[in-house]
Write an enzyme that holds these catalytic residues in place. Structure first.
Site, PDB file in Angstrom:
ATOM      1  N   LYS A  15       4.007  38.920  82.273  1.00  0.00           N
ATOM      2  CA  LYS A  15       3.238  39.170  81.040  1.00  0.00           C
ATOM      3  C   LYS A  15       2.519  37.880  80.591  1.00  0.00           C
ATOM      4  O   LYS A  15       1.326  37.895  80.328  1.00  0.00           O
ATOM      5  CB  LYS A  15       4.160  39.671  79.910  1.00  0.00           C
ATOM      6  CG  LYS A  15       4.908  40.961  80.254  1.00  0.00           C
ATOM      7  CD  LYS A  15       5.777  41.452  79.115  1.00  0.00           C
ATOM      8  CE  LYS A  15       6.917  40.511  78.729  1.00  0.00           C
ATOM      9  NZ  LYS A  15       7.971  40.356  79.759  1.00  0.00           N
ATOM     10  N   ARG A  90       9.125  45.742  71.408  1.00  0.00           N
ATOM     11  CA  ARG A  90      10.186  45.803  72.408  1.00  0.00           C
ATOM     12  C   ARG A  90      11.217  46.876  72.078  1.00  0.00           C
ATOM     13  O   ARG A  90      12.190  47.036  72.817  1.00  0.00           O
ATOM     14  CB  ARG A  90      10.919  44.464  72.402  1.00  0.00           C
ATOM     15  CG  ARG A  90      10.616  43.551  73.555  1.00  0.00           C
ATOM     16  CD  ARG A  90      11.480  42.352  73.279  1.00  0.00           C
ATOM     17  NE  ARG A  90      11.801  41.534  74.378  1.00  0.00           N
ATOM     18  CZ  ARG A  90      11.060  40.537  74.826  1.00  0.00           C
ATOM     19  NH1 ARG A  90       9.869  40.311  74.358  1.00  0.00           N
ATOM     20  NH2 ARG A  90      11.517  39.783  75.779  1.00  0.00           N
ATOM     21  N   ARG A 129      11.078  29.573  87.459  1.00  0.00           N
ATOM     22  CA  ARG A 129       9.955  29.361  86.529  1.00  0.00           C
ATOM     23  C   ARG A 129      10.032  27.991  85.854  1.00  0.00           C
ATOM     24  O   ARG A 129      11.105  27.525  85.476  1.00  0.00           O
ATOM     25  CB  ARG A 129       9.971  30.445  85.454  1.00  0.00           C
ATOM     26  CG  ARG A 129       9.011  30.137  84.301  1.00  0.00           C
ATOM     27  CD  ARG A 129       8.758  31.305  83.424  1.00  0.00           C
ATOM     28  NE  ARG A 129       9.937  31.759  82.721  1.00  0.00           N
ATOM     29  CZ  ARG A 129       9.957  32.829  81.920  1.00  0.00           C
ATOM     30  NH1 ARG A 129       8.854  33.545  81.761  1.00  0.00           N
ATOM     31  NH2 ARG A 129      11.061  33.185  81.316  1.00  0.00           N
ATOM     32  N   ARG A 162      13.415  27.109  80.904  1.00  0.00           N
ATOM     33  CA  ARG A 162      13.913  27.703  79.659  1.00  0.00           C
ATOM     34  C   ARG A 162      15.429  27.899  79.737  1.00  0.00           C
ATOM     35  O   ARG A 162      15.956  28.290  80.772  1.00  0.00           O
ATOM     36  CB  ARG A 162      13.236  29.069  79.431  1.00  0.00           C
ATOM     37  CG  ARG A 162      11.920  28.940  78.693  1.00  0.00           C
ATOM     38  CD  ARG A 162      11.114  30.209  78.622  1.00  0.00           C
ATOM     39  NE  ARG A 162      11.858  31.422  78.313  1.00  0.00           N
ATOM     40  CZ  ARG A 162      11.292  32.626  78.228  1.00  0.00           C
ATOM     41  NH1 ARG A 162       9.994  32.762  78.418  1.00  0.00           N
ATOM     42  NH2 ARG A 162      12.011  33.683  77.945  1.00  0.00           N
ATOM     43  N   ARG A 173      19.248  39.906  79.821  1.00  0.00           N
ATOM     44  CA  ARG A 173      17.909  40.260  79.320  1.00  0.00           C
ATOM     45  C   ARG A 173      17.374  41.508  80.025  1.00  0.00           C
ATOM     46  O   ARG A 173      16.729  42.350  79.397  1.00  0.00           O
ATOM     47  CB  ARG A 173      16.943  39.084  79.527  1.00  0.00           C
ATOM     48  CG  ARG A 173      17.159  37.974  78.498  1.00  0.00           C
ATOM     49  CD  ARG A 173      16.569  36.642  78.938  1.00  0.00           C
ATOM     50  NE  ARG A 173      15.157  36.680  79.205  1.00  0.00           N
ATOM     51  CZ  ARG A 173      14.522  35.797  79.978  1.00  0.00           C
ATOM     52  NH1 ARG A 173      15.201  34.814  80.562  1.00  0.00           N
ATOM     53  NH2 ARG A 173      13.241  35.889  80.160  1.00  0.00           N
TER      54      ARG A 173
HETATM   55  P1  AP5 Z   1       5.992  35.177  83.341  1.00  0.00           P
HETATM   56  O1  AP5 Z   1       4.536  35.479  83.284  1.00  0.00           O
HETATM   57  O2  AP5 Z   1       6.474  33.977  82.642  1.00  0.00           O
HETATM   58  O3  AP5 Z   1       6.852  36.480  82.945  1.00  0.00           O
HETATM   59  P2  AP5 Z   1       7.031  37.228  81.557  1.00  0.00           P
HETATM   60  O4  AP5 Z   1       6.822  38.669  81.812  1.00  0.00           O
HETATM   61  O5  AP5 Z   1       6.206  36.581  80.499  1.00  0.00           O
HETATM   62  O6  AP5 Z   1       8.584  36.990  81.345  1.00  0.00           O
HETATM   63  P3  AP5 Z   1       9.400  36.419  80.101  1.00  0.00           P
HETATM   64  O7  AP5 Z   1      10.712  35.923  80.629  1.00  0.00           O
HETATM   65  O8  AP5 Z   1       8.591  35.445  79.309  1.00  0.00           O
HETATM   66  O9  AP5 Z   1       9.634  37.705  79.297  1.00  0.00           O
HETATM   67  P4  AP5 Z   1      10.728  37.956  78.297  1.00  0.00           P
HETATM   68  O10 AP5 Z   1      10.207  39.213  77.749  1.00  0.00           O
HETATM   69  O11 AP5 Z   1      12.105  37.991  78.771  1.00  0.00           O
HETATM   70  O12 AP5 Z   1      10.738  36.639  77.374  1.00  0.00           O
HETATM   71  P5  AP5 Z   1      10.097  36.325  75.968  1.00  0.00           P
HETATM   72  O13 AP5 Z   1       9.698  34.930  75.944  1.00  0.00           O
HETATM   73  O14 AP5 Z   1       9.115  37.366  75.616  1.00  0.00           O
HETATM   74  O15 AP5 Z   1       6.378  35.079  84.911  1.00  0.00           O
HETATM   75  C1  AP5 Z   1       7.692  34.771  85.322  1.00  0.00           C
HETATM   76  C2  AP5 Z   1       7.651  33.866  86.557  1.00  0.00           C
HETATM   77  O16 AP5 Z   1       7.136  34.609  87.670  1.00  0.00           O
HETATM   78  C3  AP5 Z   1       6.747  32.640  86.410  1.00  0.00           C
HETATM   79  O17 AP5 Z   1       7.344  31.553  87.040  1.00  0.00           O
HETATM   80  C4  AP5 Z   1       5.445  33.046  87.135  1.00  0.00           C
HETATM   81  O18 AP5 Z   1       4.769  31.937  87.694  1.00  0.00           O
HETATM   82  C5  AP5 Z   1       5.957  34.008  88.200  1.00  0.00           C
HETATM   83  N1  AP5 Z   1       5.031  35.103  88.502  1.00  0.00           N
HETATM   84  C6  AP5 Z   1       4.319  35.838  87.603  1.00  0.00           C
HETATM   85  N2  AP5 Z   1       3.590  36.791  88.232  1.00  0.00           N
HETATM   86  C7  AP5 Z   1       3.871  36.670  89.563  1.00  0.00           C
HETATM   87  C8  AP5 Z   1       3.419  37.387  90.732  1.00  0.00           C
HETATM   88  N3  AP5 Z   1       2.544  38.402  90.655  1.00  0.00           N
HETATM   89  N4  AP5 Z   1       3.925  36.993  91.940  1.00  0.00           N
HETATM   90  C9  AP5 Z   1       4.809  35.955  92.026  1.00  0.00           C
HETATM   91  N5  AP5 Z   1       5.249  35.247  90.953  1.00  0.00           N
HETATM   92  C10 AP5 Z   1       4.793  35.600  89.733  1.00  0.00           C
HETATM   93  O19 AP5 Z   1      11.364  36.542  74.993  1.00  0.00           O
HETATM   94  C11 AP5 Z   1      12.441  35.628  74.989  1.00  0.00           C
HETATM   95  C12 AP5 Z   1      13.466  36.033  73.953  1.00  0.00           C
HETATM   96  O20 AP5 Z   1      12.867  36.037  72.636  1.00  0.00           O
HETATM   97  C13 AP5 Z   1      14.036  37.445  74.104  1.00  0.00           C
HETATM   98  O21 AP5 Z   1      15.118  37.482  75.016  1.00  0.00           O
HETATM   99  C14 AP5 Z   1      14.464  37.757  72.654  1.00  0.00           C
HETATM  100  O22 AP5 Z   1      15.675  37.111  72.354  1.00  0.00           O
HETATM  101  C15 AP5 Z   1      13.365  37.113  71.838  1.00  0.00           C
HETATM  102  N6  AP5 Z   1      12.257  38.056  71.589  1.00  0.00           N
HETATM  103  C16 AP5 Z   1      10.972  37.952  72.026  1.00  0.00           C
HETATM  104  N7  AP5 Z   1      10.236  38.992  71.609  1.00  0.00           N
HETATM  105  C17 AP5 Z   1      11.067  39.783  70.877  1.00  0.00           C
HETATM  106  C18 AP5 Z   1      10.884  41.026  70.204  1.00  0.00           C
HETATM  107  N8  AP5 Z   1       9.697  41.666  70.197  1.00  0.00           N
HETATM  108  N9  AP5 Z   1      11.947  41.566  69.568  1.00  0.00           N
HETATM  109  C19 AP5 Z   1      13.139  40.928  69.537  1.00  0.00           C
HETATM  110  N10 AP5 Z   1      13.392  39.760  70.186  1.00  0.00           N
HETATM  111  C20 AP5 Z   1      12.355  39.189  70.848  1.00  0.00           C
HETATM  112 MG    MG Z   2       6.630  35.393  78.771  1.00  0.00          MG
END
Ligand code: AP5
Ligand code: MG
Length: 218
Positions: A15, A90, A129, A162, A173
Site C-alpha cells: 500500500k 480498517r 523492509r 519498524r 497483524r
Molecule cells: P509496503 O508498501 O510498506 O506495505 P504496506 O501495505 O504499506 O504494509 P504496512 O506494514 O505498512 O501495512 P500495515 O497496514 O500493517 O501498517 P500501517 O503502518 O498501516 O511494502 C512492504 C514491503 O514489501 C516493503 O519493503 C516493499 O519494498 C516491499 N514490496 C512492496 N511491493 C512489492 C512487490 N510488488 N514485490 C516485492 N516487494 C514489494 O499500520 C501500523 C499499525 O498502526 C497497525 O498495526 C495499527 O496498530 C495502527 N493503525 C494504522 N491504521 C489504523 C487504523 N485505520 N485503525 C486502527 N489502527 C491503525
Molecule cells: Mg504502509
C-alpha cells in the site's frame, strides 16, 4: 467534486509503496494512518503514546481515536481535491464513518484498489523492509534496495526497521487483518468501487495495473 481513493490490502501488500508511486501521478495527498501514528509517537503526543501499545502488539488503535485523527487530517486545505488513503479504513465502523464524513465534504469513496497478496509472501516482505525516518519512504533489502544501504534515496534520511516488523508481531497483524479488515472487501465490492489487482507482480507492474484500473474509475 473531490476524489477519494482507499488502498486496501494486508500488511506488506504494498500500500505504502504504491501510494508513493501514484499519489503524485493522481495529484492527491498520500494519507497513511500508520505514518500519522508514527509521527505522533516521534513527537511524544498523547495520541502517539496511547497508540504505541496497540501498534507494538500488532492490534488496531480504537476506532473513535482513529476516526477523529483522519477527520482532522482530511479537513486540512491540501485535501480540498481529495486524498489517497492508505491503512484507513480498517474496520466496518471506520468505513461507515468515512462514508459519513466524506458526504460532509461533498464527496464519496470513488475507488478502492485492493492489493491482493498471499499470506506466505507477507512475512518476507515485512521482515526485509527498511523505512525512512523522515517521510516513511519504503525499501526492501531484496526487492527494492536503496542505492546506498541504510540511506533513503528520496531525502537522504536514515533507514530503520519498524519495531512491529518482527515475525511475531507481523503474524499478529495478519491475523487482525483477516478478522477485522477483510470484511471491507465485500463491503466495497457491494458498493461497486472495488478494483482488485495482483500484488505479487513486480512493484512497477502493480503500479501500472493500478493506474490503468483507476483511469477507468476516477
Ligand atoms: P509496503 O508498501 O510498506 O506495505 P504496506 O501495505 O504499506 O504494509 P504496512 O506494514 O505498512 O501495512 P500495515 O497496514 O500493517 O501498517 P500501517 O503502518 O498501516 O511494502 C512492504 C514491503 O514489501 C516493503 O519493503 C516493499 O519494498 C516491499 N514490496 C512492496 N511491493 C512489492 C512487490 N510488488 N514485490 C516485492 N516487494 C514489494 O499500520 C501500523 C499499525 O498502526 C497497525 O498495526 C495499527 O496498530 C495502527 N493503525 C494504522 N491504521 C489504523 C487504523 N485505520 N485503525 C486502527 N489502527 C491503525
Ligand atoms: Mg504502509
Amino acid at each position: 467534486m473531490p476524489v477519494y481513493i482507499v488502498l486496501l490490502g494486508p500488511p506488506g501488500a504494498g500500500k505504502g509503496t504504491q501510494a508513493q508511486l501514484i499519489s503524485e501521478k493522481l495529484g492527491l495527498p498520500h494519507i497513511s494512518s500508520g505514518d500519522i501514528f508514527r509521527e505522533n509517537l516521534k513527537n511524544q503526543t498523547d495520541l502517539g503514546k496511547l497508540a504505541k501499545g496497540y501498534m507494538d502488539r500488532g492490534e488496531l488503535v480504537p476506532d473513535d481515536l482513529t476516526i477523529q485523527m483522519i477527520r482532522d487530517r482530511l479537513s486540512r486545505p491540501d485535501c480540498v481535491s481529495g486524498a489517497l488513503l492508505d491503512g484507513f479504513p480498517r474496520t466496518v465502523a471506520q468505513a461507515e464513518a468515512l462514508t459519513q464524513m466524506l458526504a460532509e465534504f461533498t464527496g464519496r469513496v470513488n475507488a478502492v484498489p485492493y492489493i491482493n497478496v498471499a499470506e506466505e509472501v507477507l512475512v518476507e516482505r515485512l521482515t526485509g523492509r527498511w523505512t525512512c525516518r523522515a517521510e516513511g519512504h519504503v525499501f526492501h533489502e531484496k526487492f527494492s534496495p536503496p542505492k546506498v544501504a541504510g540511506v533513503c534515496d528520496f531525502d537522504g534520511s536514515e533507514l530503520y526497521q519498524r519495531p512491529d516488523d518482527n515475525v511475531e508481531t507481523v503474524t499478529r497483524r495478519i491475523r487482525v487483518y483477516l478478522d477485522q479488515t477483510m470484511p471491507l472487501i465485500a463491503y466495497y465490492r457491494q458498493g461497486g468501487v472495488l478494483l482488485e489487482v495482483d500484488g505479487t507482480k513486480t512493484i512497477n507492474q502493480v503500479g501500472a495495473d493500478l493506474l490503468a484500473g483507476l483511469d477507468k474509475m476516477v
